[in-house]
Enzyme design. Structure first.
Site, PDB file in Angstrom:
ATOM      1  CD  GLU A   1      -2.781  -1.138   2.368  1.00 35.08           C
ATOM      2  OE1 GLU A   1      -3.956  -1.041   2.081  1.00 35.08           O
ATOM      3  OE2 GLU A   1      -2.456  -1.703   3.479  1.00 35.08           O
TER       4      GLU A   1
ATOM      5  CD  GLU B   1      -3.305  -6.697   3.710  1.00 36.17           C
ATOM      6  OE1 GLU B   1      -2.624  -5.490   4.090  1.00 36.17           O
ATOM      7  OE2 GLU B   1      -3.310  -6.914   2.715  1.00 36.17           O
TER       8      GLU B   1
END
Length: 260
Positions: free
Chosen positions: A112, A132
């Site tokens: 990210e 995730e």
């Protein structure tokens, strides 16, 4: 930039700031104190008129393994800084470019962070992933928002819901990465990109980045086309010495001297 740092190191090369995440013992995973430190580093970078480009990398053989889950499991929830994870994922409408020098794996929040940067130079051994979902969490540091805009949707969804890894070469083929080089050349190649950017007018770079940001956030391009010259950074460029210095230097066959 002179304040004591615990989790990162910084180094200035002319107009370029090199930021190194220095937690190799956890593959440069970040806990909130490290994100807070990076946030202050980025605050200082954007406030310093002498600095024009930042290069972000990791110590050792990893870029950033994302969130430090061991730290999270052993402490109470801690808030992230205003700049977001790594001090950068929530920085919208930036005025200076940031280059991710991805020297190894960039997983979870590390991916990210890379997605938040304006350019990516990656090691040929680097890999990107958003795992995730496999550990029962969700990538809320911008990965789920940026990835489908920067990759074909089906490719993005494979990474998001299946946790697949993306090699540096495949990322380059999809246009996510600007250049793939051997690991030992990642930082120097990123500095070459940064120095090339630093030769441009800072005012012109600010103006260009603002127009791009507005264009990405507004669906009606024809409306923005009409009013792009009224954007604040564009007006500042037109009023700056750089607006005449560039053409003058070109006609005089010399390097321009930027003043903004």
């Amino acid at each position: 930039m002179k304040s004591e740092l615990n989790f990162c190191s910084v180094n200035c090369v002319e107009h370029v700031l090199i930021i190194t995440i220095n937690r190799p013992e956890v593959r440069n995973a970040l806990h909130p104190p490290a994100s807070i430190e990076l946030n202050q580093i980025f605050d200082n970078f954007f406030a310093d008129p002498m600095l024009r480009v930042a290069v972000l990398t990791g110590a050792g053989t990893a870029f950033c393994a994302g969130n430090d889950l061991k730290h999270q499991a052993g402490t109470k929830a801690q808030a992230l800084p205003a700049g977001g994870f790594g001090g950068i994922t929530a920085r919208w409408q930036r005025t200076k470019p940031v280059i991710a020098a991805v020297n190894g794996l960039a997983f979870g929040g590390g991916f990210e962070i890379a997605l938040s940067c304006d350019l990516i130079v990656a090691a040929d051994s680097a890999a990107f992933a958003l795992p995730e979902a496999r550990v029962g969490v969700v990538a809320t540091a911008g990965g789920l928002l940026r990835l489908p805009r920067q990759l074909p949707m089906k490719v993005a969804m494979a990474l998001i819901v299946a946790g697949q890894r993306l090699s540096a070469q495949r990322a380059y083929e999809f246009g996510l990465v600007n250049e793939v080089v051997p690991q030992e050349e990642v930082l120097n190649t990123s500095l070459e990109w940064a120095k090339e950017i630093a030769q441009a007018s800072p005012a012109a770079v600010r103006a260009a980045m603002q127009v791009v940001d507005q264009g990405l956030s507004e669906p009606a391009i024809e409306q923005l086309y009409v009013r792009q010259k009224s954007l604040s950074a564009v007006k500042e460029l037109y009023a700056s010495p750089d607006f005449t210095e560039g053409p003058r230097a070109f006609s005089e066959k010399r390097r321009p001297v930027w003043r903004t």
